[in-house]
Design a protein around this motif. Structure first.
Motif, short mmCIF file in Angstrom:
data_model
loop_
_atom_site.label_atom_id
_atom_site.label_comp_id
_atom_site.label_asym_id
_atom_site.label_seq_id
_atom_site.Cartn_x
_atom_site.Cartn_y
_atom_site.Cartn_z
N UNK A 177 55.88 8.58 52.76
CA UNK A 177 57.17 9.26 52.60
C UNK A 177 56.98 10.41 51.63
N UNK A 178 57.17 11.64 52.13
CA UNK A 178 57.03 12.85 51.32
C UNK A 178 58.42 13.32 50.92
N UNK A 179 58.75 13.18 49.65
CA UNK A 179 60.05 13.63 49.16
C UNK A 179 59.99 15.11 48.82
N UNK A 180 61.03 15.84 49.25
CA UNK A 180 61.06 17.28 49.05
C UNK A 180 62.47 17.73 48.70
N UNK A 181 62.75 19.05 48.81
CA UNK A 181 64.06 19.56 48.39
C UNK A 181 65.00 19.79 49.57
N UNK A 182 64.64 19.33 50.77
CA UNK A 182 65.53 19.41 51.92
C UNK A 182 65.60 18.05 52.59
N UNK A 183 66.46 17.93 53.58
CA UNK A 183 66.65 16.65 54.28
C UNK A 183 65.62 16.42 55.38
N UNK A 184 64.57 17.23 55.40
CA UNK A 184 63.53 17.07 56.40
C UNK A 184 63.05 18.43 56.88
N UNK A 185 62.50 18.47 58.08
CA UNK A 185 62.07 19.72 58.70
C UNK A 185 63.23 20.26 59.54
N UNK A 186 63.50 21.56 59.42
CA UNK A 186 64.64 22.17 60.11
C UNK A 186 64.17 23.27 61.05
N UNK A 187 65.06 23.64 61.96
CA UNK A 187 64.76 24.70 62.92
C UNK A 187 64.66 26.07 62.26
N UNK A 188 65.26 26.21 61.08
CA UNK A 188 65.13 27.41 60.24
C UNK A 188 65.43 27.01 58.80
N UNK A 189 65.26 27.92 57.88
CA UNK A 189 65.43 27.60 56.47
C UNK A 189 66.87 27.14 56.18
N UNK A 190 67.08 25.87 55.83
CA UNK A 190 68.45 25.37 55.61
C UNK A 190 69.10 25.92 54.35
N UNK A 191 68.29 26.46 53.42
CA UNK A 191 68.85 27.06 52.21
C UNK A 191 69.48 28.43 52.49
N UNK A 192 69.06 29.04 53.62
CA UNK A 192 69.56 30.39 53.94
C UNK A 192 70.50 30.40 55.14
N UNK A 193 70.31 29.45 56.07
CA UNK A 193 71.06 29.50 57.33
C UNK A 193 71.88 28.23 57.51
N UNK A 194 73.20 28.34 57.46
CA UNK A 194 74.06 27.15 57.61
C UNK A 194 73.92 26.47 58.97
N UNK A 195 73.48 27.21 59.99
CA UNK A 195 73.37 26.61 61.32
C UNK A 195 72.00 25.97 61.58
N UNK A 196 71.18 25.86 60.54
CA UNK A 196 69.87 25.22 60.69
C UNK A 196 70.05 23.76 61.10
N UNK A 197 69.22 23.30 62.04
CA UNK A 197 69.32 21.94 62.56
C UNK A 197 68.11 21.11 62.08
N UNK A 198 68.41 19.93 61.58
CA UNK A 198 67.34 19.02 61.20
C UNK A 198 66.62 18.51 62.45
N UNK A 199 65.29 18.43 62.36
CA UNK A 199 64.49 17.88 63.45
C UNK A 199 64.18 16.42 63.10
N UNK A 200 64.80 15.46 63.75
CA UNK A 200 64.65 14.06 63.34
C UNK A 200 63.31 13.43 63.71
N UNK A 201 62.63 13.95 64.76
CA UNK A 201 61.43 13.28 65.28
C UNK A 201 60.44 14.33 65.75
#
Length: 379
Positions: A177-201
């Motif tokens: 388990x790699x803890x980081x500053x976001x909720x996972x890997x996203x389709x784009x930078x979630x800190x900059x783009x509100x419409x970024x989607x988390x990739x669950x798998x």
């Protein structure tokens, strides 16, 4: 429930050996008063799951960051001597903090400091693994960091994300388990783009996934999402499942109960033997062996050992017993392995049939330059 989610649920809920990696940014965030209880909750979850037979190991950054914080330094220096000094100042403080947190739950911790030579030398690798096992027998949690106070470039892992991948191998972990500053890997930078989607798998980590990442360097730390993906890719190829998730509000209990949190990277199961895992994780080869097309076909398609007859030549000097890369005529690396012969000896016997090679009565003779059991081939 979609098939991917079912796989994730069943894999995670069966995992029992867990490696947790917390970086400097995440760890220092929990030093703020408003965040302090969250790190205690994480350790509380560890304590509860240990009662159910789970094993945990923590890979932690933070020695340099704690040293900087103590001295009031805002930007990480580039001078290696200053970095080593800050690590020396901060490592004791870092362990003091971990001791304090685990003391609440009456759990002892043990410090292990590693440099890259632990993976270059198989004996050291096995000693480190034995130490991990002994700590588990004593009921202690291993707290592992790179030994930054003595590490120089040739002895460094690069960052602690890569170190956590190695520790997963040492521990033969089911889950990293790699803890980081976001909720996972996203389709784009979630800190900059509100419409970024988390990739669950993620079935695999392709170049397209790396292209989604925009990393911003922290003044306190080295790693970022890109380094986490590299570590996740390495771990998954060695058979360990990986989750990348938010470390500012860690919810270990929910993760281990199979909830859809963060990004799960599916493990592969291509490397089984322990020695081959060691070869796989050792990224620093000592030299190169070049092979012809016939040898390339025998190695890649017929699971054969590397014989002298298929060798064209070598590059760089190396002694027997070295980990070397195996390259085709186009200079593409097709595998790596532990050689029975030095570069000087290989140059002398290359291209010859085994029965044509003069035998040295004072030295053990090997038919193979690299035996199949001491080799991995990249598909």
């Amino acid at each position: 429930m979609p098939l991917n989610q079912k796989y994730r649920y069943f894999y995670i809920t069966k995992a029992r050996k867990i490696v947790l990696k917390l970086g400097t940014k995440v760890l220092l965030s929990h030093e703020q008063d408003i965040q302090k209880e969250k790190i205690y909750q994480l350790v509380g979850d560890i304590a509860e799951f240990r009662k159910k037979g789970y094993e945990f190991c923590i890979v932690t950054s933070g020695a340099v960051g704690f040293g900087m914080k103590t001295l009031g330094i805002e930007a990480r220096p580039t001078d290696i001597k200053k970095i080593q000094a800050l690590a020396s100042i901060g490592q004791g403080l870092l362990m003091e903090r971990w001791n304090e947190i685990f003391r609440r739950y009456n759990i002892p911790v043990g410090q292990i400091l590693l440099t890259y030579d632990v993976i270059e030398n198989r004996k050291r690798f096995l000693y480190a693994r034995d130490c991990l096992n002994a700590l588990e027998e004593y009921g202690a949690i291993p707290i592992i960091n790179e030994n930054d106070s003595i590490a120089v470039d040739e002895l460094k892992f690069g960052d602690n994300d890569m170190l956590s991948a190695l520790v997963s191998n040492l521990m033969e972990a089911d889950l990293l388990i790699l803890f980081t500053d976001t909720d996972g890997v996203f389709t784009k930078n979630p800190h900059k783009y509100p419409d970024a989607q988390r990739i669950p798998f993620l079935e695999t980590i392709s170049d397209d996934i790396f292209n989604l990442i925009e990393d911003k360097q922290s003044p306190f730390s080295l790693g970022g999402m890109r380094s986490k993906l590299k570590a996740a890719k390495l771990s998954a190829k060695a058979g360990t499942g990986v989750i990348i998730t938010n470390g500012y509000s860690p919810n270990l209990k929910a993760i281990l109960e199979g909830e859809d949190i963060g990004t799960f990277i599916k493990p592969e199961s291509t490397i089984v033997k322990e020695k081959k895992k060691w070869i796989f994780f050792n990224q620093k080869i000592k030299g190169k062996i070049f092979v012809d097309e016939g040898a390339e076909d025998a190695l890649c398609n017929h699971l054969k050992s590397l014989l002298p007859g298929g060798v064209i030549g070598t590059e760089d000097e190396f002694p027997e017993g070295s980990l070397v890369g195996i390259f085709n005529k186009e200079r593409k690396m097709i595998g790596k392995g532990i050689t029975f012969y030095s570069s000087e000896e290989i140059e002398r016997i290359k291209g010859q049939r085994t029965d044509e090679i003069p035998k040295d009565p004072d030295k053990r003779f090997y038919e193979e330059i690299i035996h199949r059991d001491n080799m991995i081939i990249f598909k």
